[in-house]
Design a protein around this motif. Structure first.
Motif, PDB file in Angstrom:
ATOM      1  N   PHE A  44     -27.093  -1.096   8.213  1.00  0.00           N
ATOM      2  CA  PHE A  44     -27.832  -0.954   6.953  1.00  0.00           C
ATOM      3  C   PHE A  44     -29.276  -1.404   7.165  1.00  0.00           C
ATOM      4  CE2 PHE A  44     -29.087  -1.143   2.653  1.00  0.00           C
ATOM      5  CZ  PHE A  44     -28.136  -0.516   1.871  1.00  0.00           C
ATOM      6  N   ASP A  45     -29.452  -2.521   7.880  1.00  0.00           N
ATOM      7  CA  ASP A  45     -30.798  -3.002   8.180  1.00  0.00           C
ATOM      8  C   ASP A  45     -31.536  -2.054   9.122  1.00  0.00           C
ATOM      9  OD1 ASP A  45     -30.725  -5.165   6.544  1.00  0.00           O
ATOM     10  OD2 ASP A  45     -30.653  -6.673   8.106  1.00  0.00           O
ATOM     11  N   ALA A  46     -30.823  -1.494  10.087  1.00  0.00           N
ATOM     12  CA  ALA A  46     -31.462  -0.536  11.000  1.00  0.00           C
ATOM     13  C   ALA A  46     -31.983   0.669  10.232  1.00  0.00           C
ATOM     14  CB  ALA A  46     -30.468  -0.098  12.075  1.00  0.00           C
ATOM     15  N   ASN A  47     -31.183   1.162   9.271  1.00  0.00           N
ATOM     16  CA  ASN A  47     -31.614   2.289   8.460  1.00  0.00           C
ATOM     17  C   ASN A  47     -32.718   1.892   7.478  1.00  0.00           C
ATOM     18  OD1 ASN A  47     -29.924   4.151   9.660  1.00  0.00           O
ATOM     19  ND2 ASN A  47     -28.282   3.903   8.179  1.00  0.00           N
ATOM     20  N   ALA A  48     -32.691   0.650   7.026  1.00  0.00           N
ATOM     21  CA  ALA A  48     -33.740   0.173   6.119  1.00  0.00           C
ATOM     22  C   ALA A  48     -35.065  -0.030   6.850  1.00  0.00           C
ATOM     23  CB  ALA A  48     -33.311  -1.131   5.458  1.00  0.00           C
ATOM     24  N   GLY A  49     -35.008  -0.257   8.165  1.00  0.00           N
ATOM     25  CA  GLY A  49     -36.201  -0.633   8.910  1.00  0.00           C
ATOM     26  C   GLY A  49     -36.955   0.483   9.583  1.00  0.00           C
ATOM     27  N   ILE A  50     -36.344   1.663   9.716  1.00  0.00           N
ATOM     28  CA  ILE A  50     -36.977   2.662  10.568  1.00  0.00           C
ATOM     29  C   ILE A  50     -37.932   3.600   9.824  1.00  0.00           C
ATOM     30  CG2 ILE A  50     -35.013   4.270  10.392  1.00  0.00           C
ATOM     31  CD1 ILE A  50     -35.684   5.004  13.362  1.00  0.00           C
ATOM     32  N   PHE A  51     -37.546   4.073   8.651  1.00  0.00           N
ATOM     33  CA  PHE A  51     -38.341   5.124   7.999  1.00  0.00           C
ATOM     34  C   PHE A  51     -39.691   4.593   7.521  1.00  0.00           C
ATOM     35  CE2 PHE A  51     -33.809   6.099   7.330  1.00  0.00           C
ATOM     36  CZ  PHE A  51     -33.738   7.242   8.101  1.00  0.00           C
ATOM     37  N   GLU A  52     -39.698   3.416   6.926  1.00  0.00           N
ATOM     38  CA  GLU A  52     -40.945   2.814   6.472  1.00  0.00           C
ATOM     39  C   GLU A  52     -41.886   2.536   7.638  1.00  0.00           C
ATOM     40  OE1 GLU A  52     -42.338  -0.992   3.718  1.00  0.00           O
ATOM     41  OE2 GLU A  52     -40.496  -1.102   4.895  1.00  0.00           O
ATOM     42  N   SER A  53     -41.315   2.130   8.765  1.00  0.00           N
ATOM     43  CA  SER A  53     -42.135   1.795   9.938  1.00  0.00           C
ATOM     44  C   SER A  53     -42.689   3.033  10.629  1.00  0.00           C
ATOM     45  CB  SER A  53     -41.301   0.986  10.938  1.00  0.00           C
ATOM     46  OG  SER A  53     -40.759  -0.173  10.349  1.00  0.00           O
ATOM     47  N   LEU A  54     -41.912   4.096  10.645  1.00  0.00           N
ATOM     48  CA  LEU A  54     -42.267   5.286  11.426  1.00  0.00           C
ATOM     49  C   LEU A  54     -43.129   6.275  10.658  1.00  0.00           C
ATOM     50  CD1 LEU A  54     -41.899   7.071  13.980  1.00  0.00           C
ATOM     51  CD2 LEU A  54     -39.763   7.906  12.949  1.00  0.00           C
ATOM     52  N   ASP A  75     -40.577  -0.033  20.911  1.00  0.00           N
ATOM     53  CA  ASP A  75     -41.688  -0.993  20.977  1.00  0.00           C
ATOM     54  C   ASP A  75     -42.334  -1.164  19.602  1.00  0.00           C
ATOM     55  OD1 ASP A  75     -41.251  -1.276  23.675  1.00  0.00           O
ATOM     56  OD2 ASP A  75     -42.898   0.033  24.293  1.00  0.00           O
ATOM     57  N   MET A  76     -42.529  -0.067  18.891  1.00  0.00           N
ATOM     58  CA  MET A  76     -43.143  -0.131  17.570  1.00  0.00           C
ATOM     59  C   MET A  76     -42.254  -0.873  16.583  1.00  0.00           C
ATOM     60  SD  MET A  76     -42.972   1.266  14.297  1.00  0.00           S
ATOM     61  CE  MET A  76     -42.097   2.820  14.473  1.00  0.00           C
ATOM     62  N   LEU A  77     -40.944  -0.616  16.616  1.00  0.00           N
ATOM     63  CA  LEU A  77     -40.033  -1.273  15.679  1.00  0.00           C
ATOM     64  C   LEU A  77     -40.020  -2.785  15.872  1.00  0.00           C
ATOM     65  CD1 LEU A  77     -37.009   1.217  15.705  1.00  0.00           C
ATOM     66  CD2 LEU A  77     -38.673   0.876  13.866  1.00  0.00           C
ATOM     67  N   ARG A  78     -40.153  -3.245  17.104  1.00  0.00           N
ATOM     68  CA  ARG A  78     -40.195  -4.702  17.328  1.00  0.00           C
ATOM     69  C   ARG A  78     -41.424  -5.336  16.675  1.00  0.00           C
ATOM     70  NH1 ARG A  78     -36.089  -5.794  20.760  1.00  0.00           N
ATOM     71  NH2 ARG A  78     -35.592  -4.241  22.353  1.00  0.00           N
ATOM     72  N   GLN A  79     -42.453  -4.536  16.448  1.00  0.00           N
ATOM     73  CA  GLN A  79     -43.682  -5.059  15.848  1.00  0.00           C
ATOM     74  C   GLN A  79     -43.760  -4.843  14.334  1.00  0.00           C
ATOM     75  OE1 GLN A  79     -45.717  -6.824  17.883  1.00  0.00           O
ATOM     76  NE2 GLN A  79     -44.156  -6.318  19.420  1.00  0.00           N
ATOM     77  N   LYS A  80     -43.070  -3.813  13.816  1.00  0.00           N
ATOM     78  CA  LYS A  80     -43.298  -3.432  12.425  1.00  0.00           C
ATOM     79  C   LYS A  80     -42.060  -3.413  11.534  1.00  0.00           C
ATOM     80  CE  LYS A  80     -45.957  -0.210  11.160  1.00  0.00           C
ATOM     81  NZ  LYS A  80     -46.558   1.120  10.923  1.00  0.00           N
ATOM     82  N   TYR A 130     -35.974  -6.375  11.046  1.00  0.00           N
ATOM     83  CA  TYR A 130     -35.935  -7.003  12.368  1.00  0.00           C
ATOM     84  C   TYR A 130     -36.796  -8.255  12.392  1.00  0.00           C
ATOM     85  CZ  TYR A 130     -36.493  -7.508  17.446  1.00  0.00           C
ATOM     86  OH  TYR A 130     -36.519  -7.990  18.734  1.00  0.00           O
ATOM     87  N   LEU A 131     -37.980  -8.177  11.808  1.00  0.00           N
ATOM     88  CA  LEU A 131     -38.922  -9.296  11.866  1.00  0.00           C
ATOM     89  C   LEU A 131     -38.506 -10.460  10.974  1.00  0.00           C
ATOM     90  CD1 LEU A 131     -42.302  -7.332  11.768  1.00  0.00           C
ATOM     91  CD2 LEU A 131     -41.349  -8.575  13.711  1.00  0.00           C
ATOM     92  N   PHE A 132     -37.771 -10.187   9.906  1.00  0.00           N
ATOM     93  CA  PHE A 132     -37.519 -11.229   8.918  1.00  0.00           C
ATOM     94  C   PHE A 132     -36.043 -11.540   8.703  1.00  0.00           C
ATOM     95  CE2 PHE A 132     -41.632  -9.258   7.695  1.00  0.00           C
ATOM     96  CZ  PHE A 132     -42.433 -10.368   7.948  1.00  0.00           C
ATOM     97  N   SER A 133     -35.185 -11.102   9.622  1.00  0.00           N
ATOM     98  CA  SER A 133     -33.756 -11.440   9.557  1.00  0.00           C
ATOM     99  C   SER A 133     -33.363 -12.226  10.799  1.00  0.00           C
ATOM    100  CB  SER A 133     -32.891 -10.179   9.478  1.00  0.00           C
ATOM    101  OG  SER A 133     -33.125  -9.479   8.285  1.00  0.00           O
ATOM    102  N   ASN A 134     -32.450 -13.157  10.641  1.00  0.00           N
ATOM    103  CA  ASN A 134     -31.968 -13.930  11.786  1.00  0.00           C
ATOM    104  C   ASN A 134     -31.390 -13.037  12.881  1.00  0.00           C
ATOM    105  OD1 ASN A 134     -32.644 -16.419  10.728  1.00  0.00           O
ATOM    106  ND2 ASN A 134     -30.625 -17.303  11.070  1.00  0.00           N
ATOM    107  N   SER A 135     -31.451 -13.525  14.083  1.00  0.00           N
ATOM    108  CA  SER A 135     -30.890 -12.800  15.226  1.00  0.00           C
ATOM    109  C   SER A 135     -29.383 -12.613  15.069  1.00  0.00           C
ATOM    110  CB  SER A 135     -31.152 -13.577  16.523  1.00  0.00           C
ATOM    111  OG  SER A 135     -32.513 -13.817  16.697  1.00  0.00           O
ATOM    112  N   LEU A 136     -28.873 -11.569  15.674  1.00  0.00           N
ATOM    113  CA  LEU A 136     -27.435 -11.344  15.698  1.00  0.00           C
ATOM    114  C   LEU A 136     -26.755 -12.512  16.402  1.00  0.00           C
ATOM    115  CD1 LEU A 136     -25.662  -8.979  14.694  1.00  0.00           C
ATOM    116  CD2 LEU A 136     -25.733  -8.070  17.015  1.00  0.00           C
TER     117      LEU A 136
END
Length: 422
Positions: free
Chosen positions: A138-148, A286-291, A295-301
């Motif tokens: 869910f987070d992966a899908n929430a994080g990609i479209f806004e960033s890309l 590389d871009m997703l790790r920055q934007k 990913y940036l604001f959730s604890n690590s797995l």
């Protein structure tokens, strides 16, 4: 596909939802509003009670209030590995070595060597450059479209895509279009309408989880090539078990890495715990790790989840027999339940929606099945469209042939009792 009309049962009478009056006005108003919402849900027969399981996830489970062994046909545990001894042991060992969690996000002090190792395994498994882990798909899908995607771009999504895809697309500023479910003429029309866009991203589930149907991926990729577009695929209900070696929809349909971006989950076939990922070109990762905000604001797995998922990749890469088992179990169930006269949607997939139509009937059917020691759930609106209620059966490699046959026999008995089949 048309839905067979069946005799509709009258909704059962349920007591009105009880709410309390509060002296604080805002809370009182909220409580009254929510009470009315709950009354409406119950009256419509779409209330979804949560059954409580008292054992580990497996082909056989126990539920609260009963000491009987119940056959579980309602889990995304496609490979039966959520309680596999090697997988559990890997999680235990990582707990001793790496601790319970990182108490932080990845870019601060939340990246361990096992995170990087799992990302490389995922990328290699899919034949992509790199991968990035999330706490959930869910987070992966929430994080990609806004960033890309930006205002100059367009995203074109199948109307029946995952809720997380829909929510993720809402966050982006691109032009947003939907095409009719698996309709290639409509997709092509949307591609023609957006030819002035900087980038266009076609978005589809590999397998649609409510209907069990597989996206026409070859045709989608052909249109993407024709109109110079990118293809994104959500593989949550395909990774690990669909295709001869579990590589998912591309392998199942005989395609060779034609999708540009893959999102998937570790929480279904790949260990059953949690976690998700994006895999694709190096520039994207590389871009997703920055934007990417999730990913940036959730604890690590957590390390135990990383280790258990890593072990699953090792197991299915080394031995494909477990993948063959879920395939044969699926064929056995689908053949027998169809021969019995039920209407089953989808094809060749462990998700087997048995169509009933009426929400109250689906709930009653599930309760009757539980009385026969078969755990299934009725799906109704808003999870599926009104009038398309169903029992969604999910087959696992952990089921034996005898357990498959017992489930079919129970379906036949209940189906005749409730007038679903003659």
């Amino acid at each position: 596909m048309s839905l067979t009309l069946i005799k509709r049962l009258q909704p059962c009478t349920l007591p009105a939802y009880k709410y309390h009056s509060y002296s604080t006005a805002p809370l009182g108003v909220m409580n009254q509003v929510l009470g009315e919402v709950m009354d409406a849900i119950r009256s419509a027969g779409t209330y979804k009670p949560e059954r409580v399981i008292t054992t580990k996830q497996a082909a056989q489970i126990k539920v609260k209030g009963s000491n009987r062994n119940i056959l579980n046909f309602c889990a995304n545990n496609y490979l039966g590995l959520s309680s596999n001894l090697e997988v559990v042991e890997a999680a235990k060992e990582s707990l001793d070595r790496y601790g319970n969690g990182l108490s932080s996000v990845r870019f601060i002090c939340g990246t361990q060597d096992i995170h990087k190792e799992l990302e490389q395994k995922i990328a290699k498994f899919h034949g992509r450059d790199d991968a990035i882990l999330y706490i959930s798909c869910f987070d992966a899908n929430a994080g990609i479209f806004e960033s890309l995607l930006g205002p100059e771009d367009a995203v074109i999504s199948d109307e029946l895509n995952h809720a997380s895809i829909i929510d993720g697309i809402r966050l982006c500023r691109a032009e947003r279009l939907r095409y009719y479910h698996m309709s290639m003429p409509d997709l092509e029309q949307k591609l023609q309408e957006t030819q002035g866009s900087r980038m266009r991203l076609i978005v589809t589930d590999g397998v649609f989880s409510m209907d069990g149907d597989v996206a026409p991926l070859k045709e989608i990729c052909d249109l993407a090539d024709k109109y110079n577009s990118l293809v994104f695929i959500d593989e949550c209900h395909a990774t690990g078990f669909l295709g001869a070696t579990g590589r998912g929809t591309e392998e199942f349909l005989g395609l060779d890495r034609r999708c540009h971006i893959i999102n998937s989950t570790l929480g279904k076939a790949l260990g059953g715990a949690a976690g998700g990922y994006t895999t694709g070109p190096q520039s994207l990762i590389d871009m997703l790790r920055q934007k990417s905000r999730p990913y940036l604001f959730s604890n690590s797995l957590p390390p135990p989840i990383v280790a258990s998922a890593s072990k699953v990749f090792d197991l299915i890469t080394k031995d494909n027999s477990i993948i063959a088992k879920v395939t044969s179990n699926t064929k056995r169930f689908r053949d027998k339940i169809t021969a019995a006269g039920f209407e089953v949607w989808g094809k060749d997939h462990p998700i087997c929606p048995i169509m009933l139509g009426d929400a109250s009937l689906a709930g009653k059917f599930a309760e009757e099945m539980l009385e026969r020691d078969i755990y299934v759930i009725g799906f109704s609106f808003p999870v599926v469209p009104k009038g398309l209620a169903r029992i969604r059966v999910q087959i696992s490699a952990a089921h034996t042939e005898d357990e498959i046959d017992r489930a079919v026999d129970a379906f036949i008995e209940v189906g005749k009792k409730l007038g679903v089949i003659p």
